[in-house]
Design an enzyme around this catalytic site. Structure first.
Site, PDB file in Angstrom:
ATOM      1  N   LYS A  66      12.725  68.413  65.220  1.00 54.09           N
ATOM      2  CA  LYS A  66      11.778  67.342  65.557  1.00 54.09           C
ATOM      3  C   LYS A  66      12.123  66.674  66.889  1.00 54.09           C
ATOM      4  O   LYS A  66      11.466  65.716  67.290  1.00 54.09           O
ATOM      5  CB  LYS A  66      11.721  66.301  64.433  1.00 54.09           C
ATOM      6  N   ASP A 110      19.810  64.916  55.804  1.00 54.52           N
ATOM      7  CA  ASP A 110      19.315  66.018  56.626  1.00 54.52           C
ATOM      8  C   ASP A 110      20.099  66.112  57.944  1.00 54.52           C
ATOM      9  O   ASP A 110      19.508  66.094  59.017  1.00 54.52           O
ATOM     10  CB  ASP A 110      17.809  65.753  56.870  1.00 54.52           C
ATOM     11  N   TRP A 116      11.096  60.284  65.715  1.00 52.75           N
ATOM     12  CA  TRP A 116      12.135  61.166  65.156  1.00 52.75           C
ATOM     13  C   TRP A 116      11.953  62.546  65.734  1.00 52.75           C
ATOM     14  O   TRP A 116      10.952  63.147  65.465  1.00 52.75           O
ATOM     15  CB  TRP A 116      12.034  61.193  63.626  1.00 52.75           C
ATOM     16  N   ASN A 175       9.524  54.908  57.927  1.00 53.08           N
ATOM     17  CA  ASN A 175       9.682  56.313  58.292  1.00 53.08           C
ATOM     18  C   ASN A 175       8.476  57.034  57.717  1.00 53.08           C
ATOM     19  O   ASN A 175       8.330  57.100  56.494  1.00 53.08           O
ATOM     20  CB  ASN A 175      10.965  56.894  57.698  1.00 53.08           C
ATOM     21  N   ASN A 188      18.993  53.774  55.013  1.00 55.57           N
ATOM     22  CA  ASN A 188      17.914  54.666  55.434  1.00 55.57           C
ATOM     23  C   ASN A 188      17.336  55.368  54.214  1.00 55.57           C
ATOM     24  O   ASN A 188      18.059  56.040  53.467  1.00 55.57           O
ATOM     25  CB  ASN A 188      18.440  55.726  56.400  1.00 55.57           C
ATOM     26  N   GLU A 189      16.048  55.178  54.030  1.00 60.02           N
ATOM     27  CA  GLU A 189      15.299  55.924  53.018  1.00 60.02           C
ATOM     28  C   GLU A 189      15.948  55.929  51.637  1.00 60.02           C
ATOM     29  O   GLU A 189      16.126  56.983  51.019  1.00 60.02           O
ATOM     30  CB  GLU A 189      15.036  57.353  53.498  1.00 60.02           C
ATOM     31  N   TYR A 196       4.834  66.150  56.610  1.00 61.57           N
ATOM     32  CA  TYR A 196       5.170  66.438  55.206  1.00 61.57           C
ATOM     33  C   TYR A 196       3.974  66.195  54.288  1.00 61.57           C
ATOM     34  O   TYR A 196       3.926  66.707  53.178  1.00 61.57           O
ATOM     35  CB  TYR A 196       6.359  65.590  54.751  1.00 61.57           C
ATOM     36  N   TYR A 247       5.566  60.365  57.871  1.00 61.05           N
ATOM     37  CA  TYR A 247       5.321  61.743  58.337  1.00 61.05           C
ATOM     38  C   TYR A 247       3.934  62.245  57.948  1.00 61.05           C
ATOM     39  O   TYR A 247       3.782  63.380  57.518  1.00 61.05           O
ATOM     40  CB  TYR A 247       6.418  62.665  57.798  1.00 61.05           C
ATOM     41  N   GLU A 297      10.781  56.207  62.150  1.00 61.91           N
ATOM     42  CA  GLU A 297      10.757  57.674  62.176  1.00 61.91           C
ATOM     43  C   GLU A 297       9.319  58.121  62.079  1.00 61.91           C
ATOM     44  O   GLU A 297       8.549  57.592  61.257  1.00 61.91           O
ATOM     45  CB  GLU A 297      11.528  58.287  60.994  1.00 61.91           C
TER      46      GLU A 297
HETATM   47  C1  BDP Z   1      13.847  61.523  56.967  1.00 62.46           C
HETATM   48  C2  BDP Z   1      15.288  61.202  57.252  1.00 62.46           C
HETATM   49  C3  BDP Z   1      15.874  61.971  58.420  1.00 62.46           C
HETATM   50  C4  BDP Z   1      15.326  63.391  58.425  1.00 62.46           C
HETATM   51  C5  BDP Z   1      13.828  63.315  58.628  1.00 62.46           C
HETATM   52  C6  BDP Z   1      13.180  64.701  58.663  1.00 62.46           C
HETATM   53  O1  BDP Z   1      15.518  59.832  57.420  1.00 62.46           O
HETATM   54  O2  BDP Z   1      17.268  61.957  58.346  1.00 62.46           O
HETATM   55  O3  BDP Z   1      15.929  64.180  59.398  1.00 62.46           O
HETATM   56  O4  BDP Z   1      13.219  62.567  57.609  1.00 62.46           O
HETATM   57  O5  BDP Z   1      12.818  65.189  57.597  1.00 62.46           O
HETATM   58  O6  BDP Z   1      13.820  61.902  55.627  1.00 62.46           O
HETATM   59  O7  BDP Z   1      13.080  65.291  59.724  1.00 62.46           O
END
Ligand code: BDP
Length: 599
Positions: free
Chosen positions: A568, A163, A549, A465, A410-411, A471, A467, A504
């Site tokens: 973000k 992203d 993030w 990470n 990462n992820e 999400y 959300y 994140e």
């Molecule tokens: C995670 C990623 C990051 C994205 C973020 C997002 O590590 O690179 O920018 O979420 O969705 O998937 O904002």
């Protein structure tokens, strides 16, 4: 790899400036033996994309060419002359006066080549062919495909598994540095501190080349006064009454390394270092014996016009904004940052989680969070690139005081079959390569849970990470709070010895959008979200850090979830604060860097 600096025996020539630039047209290869047939220019260092007014250049997938000319003063010609690229994104073929002199793949680490044998008197022509293409063998990872246009011409396509915008070009400085013919080739500094005795032993290993019969190491304090000296390629020197490098209170010593022949100094190199002790124990991350609490960010190297190019004023401002907010750390998401940024963090006492460009190791990457198994570890052929990226990152950054932990990915799809087998050798490699034995981690995607993560035994620190409220359960902060709490409780219960951090968490927030109802995308929602997460974080003893993030809004690939990029940021891309900065500044300034969650 040593950073090029001027010393009593070395000098540096900077090739920054305007270079010729052109896209390679498919089917019409460029002949590097001839001057580049263009008058177009690009500034170096910077990404090429946003310097062009043409969509075709900005979104080009394929090869591009850069060229500059330079002369080397006659009085330097007796020295070794080394051409060094801070980075070349993502793959480079380098020609001097029409002859290929080196090739490098991997867009975020430096590489260098001796050029003495290829130099001509007077003007020299330096040409670089770059590819910005990525695929399932590269880091970062993208899906690569080809089609043909109406004229039958090849058209290349990239679907990035990440992203952020695929900025490319000569994004970091290109320099020529000199060394004498006999020289210091590498320095490794490992400080071991005895916190009770306020004393440190500094173990220095030096690699030399050429005719050197002795090595002298002198440790200088921050005022430049010598405080210890010894001889040998391997020295162990004592610093009594040592000054520690502490988060936000940096103290840098210098190891002055001299290569001698018949008692004459033939080469001299100064390596800055800090003395600090990092331990992970009993669910805590200890910095100099005290529990450290990470406050800060995931970032990007991203700014207007420069793209991902080195932007020193932006770097300085970013660190100043962090310090003003009471932040103490960031992660180099999702690739190693410039040498210059790392040196700045050493000086400013900013704690860095240093990450390789291992992003996109998830075949079905997208916004589907259902946790389905996929075939990532069958289709990805990234292990060799991953090993190289780890080697080059640690080789470059091993002596940096600011680096407190390595992030190996990462992820990635750490919840799918084959993940452990993929990652185990990579963690082993990082641990074997790092002379300072720093902790290692990876950041885990939401599909990877406390129960499904196949690799958690590999990490020293659990880095999540997450959300919830964005999400997942979009806009429902009550549900998000429960989910956040339940998950942290489970991690703490299952892994009581491992500290947990958030690497994140955040919400897209459009600066200037307000809502009486705290709706998603508004500045009110962003603040409500961070208040909620903070409340939960404070309930867990093993929760030792929050890196939100993102520091600032940043450019991404196109997508229906992105309007001119990812929003973000708690700052806009211009580094103007969104409303939440005030709340977070109050919170972080009230949380001590050390001793927040003393057990
Ligand atoms: C995670 C990623 C990051 C994205 C973020 C997002 O590590 O690179 O920018 O979420 O969705 O998937 O904002």
């Amino acid at each position: 790899m040593l950073y090029p600096t001027t010393t009593a025996t070395r000098t540096v020539l900077d090739l920054s400036g305007l270079w010729k630039f052109m896209l390679e047209t498919e089917g019409a290869p460029v002949d590097a033996t001839l001057p580049l047939p263009t008058t177009d220019v690009m500034a170096v260092p910077a990404s090429f994309n946003d310097q062009s007014a043409q969509q075709q250049v900005r979104e080009h997938v394929g090869y591009v060419w850069y060229e500059t000319t330079f002369s080397v003063a006659d009085f330097l010609r007796g020295q070794r002359l080394i051409l060094r690229f801070g980075s070349a994104t993502h793959e480079a073929w380098v020609y001097l006066n029409g002859q290929e002199i080196t090739h490098h793949k991997g867009g975020f680490t430096p590489f260098e080549v001796a050029i003495n044998d290829n130099l001509v008197a007077g003007e020299n022509r330096l040409t670089v062919k770059l590819s910005n293409m990525l695929d399932y063998t590269s880091l970062p990872v993208a899906h690569y495909s080809e089609t043909h246009d109406a004229d039958g011409k090849l058209v290349r396509h990239l679907d990035e598994n990440f992203d952020f915008f695929n900025y490319a070009g000569l994004q970091r400085p290109v320099k020529i540095y000199t060394t004498p013919r006999s020289y210091v080739a590498d320095v490794t500094v490992v400080p071991e501190v005895d916190l009770d005795q306020h004393q440190a032993t500094v173990d220095t290993r030096v690699v030399t080349q050429g005719d050197v019969d002795r090595v002298r190491v002198t440790l200088l304090d921050a005022t430049g006064q010598p405080v210890a000296t010894g001889t040998g390629k391997h020295t162990q020197l004592t610093l009594p009454q040592v000054h520690l490098w502490q988060p936000l209170h940096a103290y840098l010593y210098t190891a002055r390394v001299e290569a001698l022949k018949n008692d004459q100094v033939v080469d001299s190199y100064d390596e800055p270092f800090g003395v600090r002790k990092i331990e992970v124990t009993n669910g805590q991350f200890l910095f100099n014996g005290e529990p450290f609490y990470f406050k800060g960010f995931g970032k990007h190297e991203d700014s207007a016009i420069h793209g991902r190019g080195l932007n020193q004023p932006a770097n300085v401002l970013d660190i100043n904004l962090m310090k003003k907010m009471g932040a103490n750390s960031f992660r180099t998401s999702h690739y190693p940052y410039s040498d210059e940024m790392m040196r700045l963090c050493d000086r400013e006492g900013i704690v860095v989680i240093d990450e390789v460009p291992a992003v996109g190791l998830f075949a079905s990457f997208g916004f589907d969070l259902s946790g389905k198994q996929d075939n990532t570890w069958q289709v990805m052929q990234t292990a060799p690139a991953h090993q190289q990226a780890i080697r080059e990152m640690i080789d470059r950054d091993k002596n940096h005081a600011c680096v407190a932990m390595w992030s190996i990915s990462n992820e990635a799809a750490n919840f799918t079959e084959g993940a452990y087998e993929y990652f185990k050798p990579l963690f082993d490699l990082a641990r074997q390569l790092d002379p300072q034995n720093r902790p290692c981690t990876y950041t885990s995607i939401m599909q990877t849970t406390a129960e499904t993560d196949k690799c958690i035994s590999l990490v020293d620190v659990i880095a999540l990470n997450r959300y919830y409220g964005w999400y997942v359960d979009t806009g429902d902060l009550a549900k998000a709070e429960t989910a956040t709490r339940d998950e942290l409780a489970l991690y703490q219960q299952l892994y009581p010895d491992k500290p947990i951090i958030y690497t994140e968490y955040g919400t897209d927030t459009i600066a200037g959008v307000h809502s009486n109802y705290g709706e998603p995308f508004s500045e009110e929602f962003q603040e409500d979200y961070y208040r909620m997460t903070s409340k939960v974080f404070d309930e867990f003893d093993n929760f030792v850090g929050e890196q939100l993030w993102n520091f600032a809004d940043f450019q991404t690939k196109f997508g229906i979830q992105r309007v001119q990029g990812n929003k973000k940021g708690i700052f806009t891309r211009d580094r103007e604060p969104k409303m939440v900065v005030r709340y977070l500044s109050r919170r972080w300034n009230a949380i001590p860097n050390l001793g927040y969650k003393q057990k």
